[in-house]
Write a protein that holds these residues in place. Structure first.
Motif, PDB file in Angstrom:
ATOM      1  N   GLY A 169      46.936  87.254  55.689  1.00 12.67           N
ATOM      2  CA  GLY A 169      45.812  86.955  54.802  1.00 12.67           C
ATOM      3  C   GLY A 169      45.097  85.681  55.199  1.00 12.67           C
ATOM      4  O   GLY A 169      43.863  85.656  55.340  1.00 12.67           O
ATOM      5  N   ALA A 170      45.846  84.609  55.366  1.00 14.26           N
ATOM      6  CA  ALA A 170      45.247  83.333  55.757  1.00 14.26           C
ATOM      7  C   ALA A 170      44.634  83.429  57.153  1.00 14.26           C
ATOM      8  O   ALA A 170      43.568  82.857  57.415  1.00 14.26           O
ATOM      9  CB  ALA A 170      46.299  82.220  55.720  1.00 14.26           C
ATOM     10  N   TYR A 171      45.285  84.157  58.043  1.00 12.26           N
ATOM     11  CA  TYR A 171      44.733  84.328  59.391  1.00 12.26           C
ATOM     12  C   TYR A 171      43.395  85.058  59.346  1.00 12.26           C
ATOM     13  O   TYR A 171      42.431  84.665  60.015  1.00 12.26           O
ATOM     14  CB  TYR A 171      45.720  85.106  60.261  1.00 12.26           C
ATOM     15  N   GLY A 172      43.323  86.125  58.555  1.00 13.98           N
ATOM     16  CA  GLY A 172      42.069  86.849  58.430  1.00 13.98           C
ATOM     17  C   GLY A 172      40.962  85.978  57.867  1.00 13.98           C
ATOM     18  O   GLY A 172      39.812  86.014  58.330  1.00 13.98           O
ATOM     19  N   LEU A 173      41.290  85.171  56.863  1.00 15.24           N
ATOM     20  CA  LEU A 173      40.291  84.263  56.293  1.00 15.24           C
ATOM     21  C   LEU A 173      39.861  83.207  57.313  1.00 15.24           C
ATOM     22  O   LEU A 173      38.698  82.771  57.309  1.00 15.24           O
ATOM     23  CB  LEU A 173      40.851  83.604  55.040  1.00 15.24           C
ATOM     24  N   ALA A 174      40.771  82.811  58.181  1.00 18.48           N
ATOM     25  CA  ALA A 174      40.404  81.877  59.249  1.00 18.48           C
ATOM     26  C   ALA A 174      39.387  82.514  60.193  1.00 18.48           C
ATOM     27  O   ALA A 174      38.436  81.858  60.648  1.00 18.48           O
ATOM     28  CB  ALA A 174      41.648  81.435  60.019  1.00 18.48           C
ATOM     29  N   ARG A 175      39.576  83.799  60.484  1.00 17.70           N
ATOM     30  CA  ARG A 175      38.609  84.504  61.328  1.00 17.70           C
ATOM     31  C   ARG A 175      37.244  84.592  60.633  1.00 17.70           C
ATOM     32  O   ARG A 175      36.199  84.469  61.270  1.00 17.70           O
ATOM     33  CB  ARG A 175      39.134  85.910  61.648  1.00 17.70           C
ATOM     34  N   VAL A 176      37.258  84.821  59.325  1.00 20.99           N
ATOM     35  CA  VAL A 176      36.006  84.844  58.564  1.00 20.99           C
ATOM     36  C   VAL A 176      35.332  83.474  58.624  1.00 20.99           C
ATOM     37  O   VAL A 176      34.114  83.377  58.817  1.00 20.99           O
ATOM     38  CB  VAL A 176      36.275  85.255  57.096  1.00 20.99           C
ATOM     39  N   ALA A 177      36.112  82.416  58.467  1.00 21.20           N
ATOM     40  CA  ALA A 177      35.563  81.057  58.529  1.00 21.20           C
ATOM     41  C   ALA A 177      34.963  80.764  59.896  1.00 21.20           C
ATOM     42  O   ALA A 177      33.915  80.118  60.005  1.00 21.20           O
ATOM     43  CB  ALA A 177      36.652  80.039  58.192  1.00 21.20           C
ATOM     44  N   THR A 178      35.600  81.237  60.950  1.00 21.62           N
ATOM     45  CA  THR A 178      35.062  81.052  62.297  1.00 21.62           C
ATOM     46  C   THR A 178      33.710  81.728  62.428  1.00 21.62           C
ATOM     47  O   THR A 178      32.756  81.145  62.969  1.00 21.62           O
ATOM     48  CB  THR A 178      36.043  81.616  63.344  1.00 21.62           C
ATOM     49  N   ARG A 188      42.232  74.699  58.973  1.00 19.16           N
ATOM     50  CA  ARG A 188      43.117  74.570  57.812  1.00 19.16           C
ATOM     51  C   ARG A 188      43.842  75.880  57.527  1.00 19.16           C
ATOM     52  O   ARG A 188      45.056  75.897  57.289  1.00 19.16           O
ATOM     53  CB  ARG A 188      42.299  74.157  56.579  1.00 19.16           C
ATOM     54  N   LEU A 189      43.119  76.976  57.574  1.00 20.25           N
ATOM     55  CA  LEU A 189      43.718  78.279  57.285  1.00 20.25           C
ATOM     56  C   LEU A 189      44.697  78.710  58.379  1.00 20.25           C
ATOM     57  O   LEU A 189      45.733  79.319  58.095  1.00 20.25           O
ATOM     58  CB  LEU A 189      42.615  79.320  57.111  1.00 20.25           C
ATOM     59  N   LEU A 190      44.378  78.408  59.628  1.00 18.24           N
ATOM     60  CA  LEU A 190      45.297  78.744  60.713  1.00 18.24           C
ATOM     61  C   LEU A 190      46.586  77.951  60.604  1.00 18.24           C
ATOM     62  O   LEU A 190      47.676  78.479  60.856  1.00 18.24           O
ATOM     63  CB  LEU A 190      44.613  78.490  62.063  1.00 18.24           C
ATOM     64  N   LEU A 224      53.806  80.863  57.627  1.00 22.35           N
ATOM     65  CA  LEU A 224      54.151  82.046  56.851  1.00 22.35           C
ATOM     66  C   LEU A 224      54.786  83.133  57.719  1.00 22.35           C
ATOM     67  O   LEU A 224      54.741  83.054  58.951  1.00 22.35           O
ATOM     68  CB  LEU A 224      52.889  82.580  56.163  1.00 22.35           C
ATOM     69  N   LYS A 225      55.337  84.143  57.069  1.00 24.12           N
ATOM     70  CA  LYS A 225      56.015  85.222  57.780  1.00 24.12           C
ATOM     71  C   LYS A 225      55.032  86.017  58.627  1.00 24.12           C
ATOM     72  O   LYS A 225      53.921  86.310  58.199  1.00 24.12           O
ATOM     73  CB  LYS A 225      56.687  86.158  56.777  1.00 24.12           C
ATOM     74  N   GLY A 226      55.477  86.375  59.821  1.00 21.09           N
ATOM     75  CA  GLY A 226      54.644  87.146  60.730  1.00 21.09           C
ATOM     76  C   GLY A 226      53.748  86.299  61.611  1.00 21.09           C
ATOM     77  O   GLY A 226      53.018  86.838  62.447  1.00 21.09           O
ATOM     78  N   LEU A 271      50.908  86.677  65.673  1.00 21.72           N
ATOM     79  CA  LEU A 271      49.459  86.494  65.633  1.00 21.72           C
ATOM     80  C   LEU A 271      49.022  85.482  66.693  1.00 21.72           C
ATOM     81  O   LEU A 271      49.760  84.543  67.000  1.00 21.72           O
ATOM     82  CB  LEU A 271      49.029  86.003  64.249  1.00 21.72           C
ATOM     83  N   PRO A 272      47.809  85.629  67.235  1.00 24.11           N
ATOM     84  CA  PRO A 272      47.313  84.679  68.249  1.00 24.11           C
ATOM     85  C   PRO A 272      46.780  83.401  67.619  1.00 24.11           C
ATOM     86  O   PRO A 272      45.637  82.990  67.825  1.00 24.11           O
ATOM     87  CB  PRO A 272      46.198  85.485  68.934  1.00 24.11           C
ATOM     88  N   LEU A 273      47.638  82.751  66.848  1.00 22.77           N
ATOM     89  CA  LEU A 273      47.191  81.589  66.076  1.00 22.77           C
ATOM     90  C   LEU A 273      46.726  80.449  66.972  1.00 22.77           C
ATOM     91  O   LEU A 273      45.688  79.828  66.710  1.00 22.77           O
ATOM     92  CB  LEU A 273      48.329  81.115  65.168  1.00 22.77           C
ATOM     93  N   ASP A 274      47.499  80.139  68.013  1.00 21.88           N
ATOM     94  CA  ASP A 274      47.127  79.007  68.855  1.00 21.88           C
ATOM     95  C   ASP A 274      45.838  79.274  69.622  1.00 21.88           C
ATOM     96  O   ASP A 274      45.066  78.344  69.888  1.00 21.88           O
ATOM     97  CB  ASP A 274      48.265  78.660  69.815  1.00 21.88           C
ATOM     98  N   TYR A 275      45.587  80.508  69.981  1.00 21.45           N
ATOM     99  CA  TYR A 275      44.330  80.844  70.648  1.00 21.45           C
ATOM    100  C   TYR A 275      43.157  80.586  69.710  1.00 21.45           C
ATOM    101  O   TYR A 275      42.176  79.915  70.079  1.00 21.45           O
ATOM    102  CB  TYR A 275      44.363  82.308  71.068  1.00 21.45           C
ATOM    103  N   ARG A 276      43.241  81.082  68.495  1.00 20.14           N
ATOM    104  CA  ARG A 276      42.162  80.876  67.528  1.00 20.14           C
ATOM    105  C   ARG A 276      42.063  79.409  67.121  1.00 20.14           C
ATOM    106  O   ARG A 276      40.963  78.887  66.892  1.00 20.14           O
ATOM    107  CB  ARG A 276      42.397  81.764  66.301  1.00 20.14           C
ATOM    108  N   LEU A 277      43.203  78.737  67.029  1.00 18.20           N
ATOM    109  CA  LEU A 277      43.201  77.312  66.705  1.00 18.20           C
ATOM    110  C   LEU A 277      42.507  76.513  67.810  1.00 18.20           C
ATOM    111  O   LEU A 277      41.716  75.604  67.541  1.00 18.20           O
ATOM    112  CB  LEU A 277      44.634  76.820  66.512  1.00 18.20           C
ATOM    113  N   GLY A 278      42.797  76.863  69.059  1.00 20.98           N
ATOM    114  CA  GLY A 278      42.146  76.180  70.173  1.00 20.98           C
ATOM    115  C   GLY A 278      40.638  76.315  70.121  1.00 20.98           C
ATOM    116  O   GLY A 278      39.899  75.341  70.337  1.00 20.98           O
ATOM    117  N   ILE A 279      40.155  77.514  69.813  1.00 16.85           N
ATOM    118  CA  ILE A 279      38.708  77.731  69.730  1.00 16.85           C
ATOM    119  C   ILE A 279      38.098  76.878  68.622  1.00 16.85           C
ATOM    120  O   ILE A 279      37.064  76.214  68.826  1.00 16.85           O
ATOM    121  CB  ILE A 279      38.406  79.223  69.487  1.00 16.85           C
TER     122      ILE A 279
END
Length: 336
Positions: free
Chosen positions: A252-261, A271-273, A279-281, A285-293
């Protein structure tokens, strides 16, 4: 545009099936002790007990199933091969064991996809027959029917894939709520995201947590589909709902991070990433990739470099994301 989007969505859908727990990760077992370990996410203990049981009795179908599900976690080819061999050994002794057919079909399917087109072509018949056997032998067992629907939707026509066959398998599900969820999966495949989400939001899975897991997975996939279609405003409530309903899950938070991007709000995305990472799972997820961007957009180049480096070293992302991360890291390093 539609065909291009469908092919772009397929790897995302496959990932979604594993991110939130695999192919119906809850209520898989008839064995209450194994189910309790799975529900508590005590994976190491579940693996240990299952291995002990299979070593003592090769046709212990519930233990074979446990090791099959275990082999789907991570990207460990030898582990998948061992799980396939155990499922085959189980079926030699107990050819009517639906869990062993299911384990063989699901693990072999994932393994073949990781090995390339030749392996897929050689294995697709066995995958199909194993999943169909599992559903035929235990028609009320939701995980088997869900896997059959998934196969029909994802396999090409020459291999037996067919939307019509998927719809038929959905319509003949044992319970109305199963039928509704699987019809939503068909709508998702056809990129009818609004129709899929309507069915999923109205779904009442009751105590069937396997069904609830699939509903959450498919809602997330629909949200990402809306994002890819340029409909970030429609995707936002999908991920807000997931975060509200499953606050312990990362998606959920990851998806909202994509929306924020997409909304050009990189600080909110960061913040969302960071929230999602706890959290679980999160590991799937490619969190560090999206965080880097997101960090790079804000000019935080040192932190962006560190995020890209972690993502590349982990090596668990899609090839396109890994390639892009390498290019971004090289460009940042070249610019000092």
């Amino acid at each position: 545009m539609k065909t291009k989007l469908r092919f772009a969505l397929r790897p995302l859908l496959a990932a979604a099936l594993l991110v939130l727990g695999g192919a119906a990760s809850a209520q898989v077992f008839r064995d209450n002790a194994l189910q309790a370990l799975l529900d508590a996410e005590r994976h190491a203990e579940l693996d240990r007990i299952a291995l002990q049981r299979v070593t003592a009795q090769a046709d212990d179908a519930q233990a074979v199933l446990a090791l099959g599900l275990s082999a789907l976690r991570g990207n460990d080819a030898p582990r998948r091969e061992a799980a396939i061999q155990r499922a085959e050994a189980c079926l030699q002794k107990a050819p009517q064991a639906a869990p062993c057919h299911y384990a063989l079909g699901t693990v072999l399917g994932v393994h073949a996809m990781s090995q390339g087109m030749l392996k897929i072509a050689a294995s697709v018949g066995t995958v199909k027959e194993s999943l169909l056997q599992a559903m035929t032998l235990d028609p009320q067992w939701y995980p088997a029917r869900s896997a059959v629907v998934e196969f029909y939707l994802m396999a090409p026509g020459f291999a037996g894939g067919s939307v019509a066959k998927a719809q038929e398998a959905a319509r003949t599900a044992a319970k109305p709520e199963q039928q509704q969820a699987l019809e939503a999966r068909v709508a998702l495949h056809e990129e009818r995201f609004d129709a899929a989400l309507k069915l999923l939001h109205e779904l009442r899975p009751g105590a069937d947590s396997a069904l609830a897991d699939d509903a959450a997975q498919w809602a997330a996939a629909a949200g990402f589909g809306l994002l890819k279609a340029g409909r970030a405003d429609a995707a936002r409530p999908v991920f807000e709902r997931l975060l509200q309903q499953r606050p312990d899950q990362a998606i959920g938070a990851y998806g909202l991070a994509r929306v924020a991007t997409d909304a050009n709000a990189p600080a909110e995305a960061v913040r969302l990433l960071q929230q999602s990472a706890k959290l679980k799972g999160a590991e799937n997820l490619p969190l560090d990739y999206r965080l880097g961007i997101a960090l790079q957009v804000q000019g935080q180049n040192d932190a962006a470099r560190a995020a890209y480096d972690r993502f590349i070293k982990a090596g668990r992302g899609a090839r396109s994301a890994l390639d892009d991360a390498k290019k971004r890291l090289a460009a940042l390093s070249a610019n000092g």
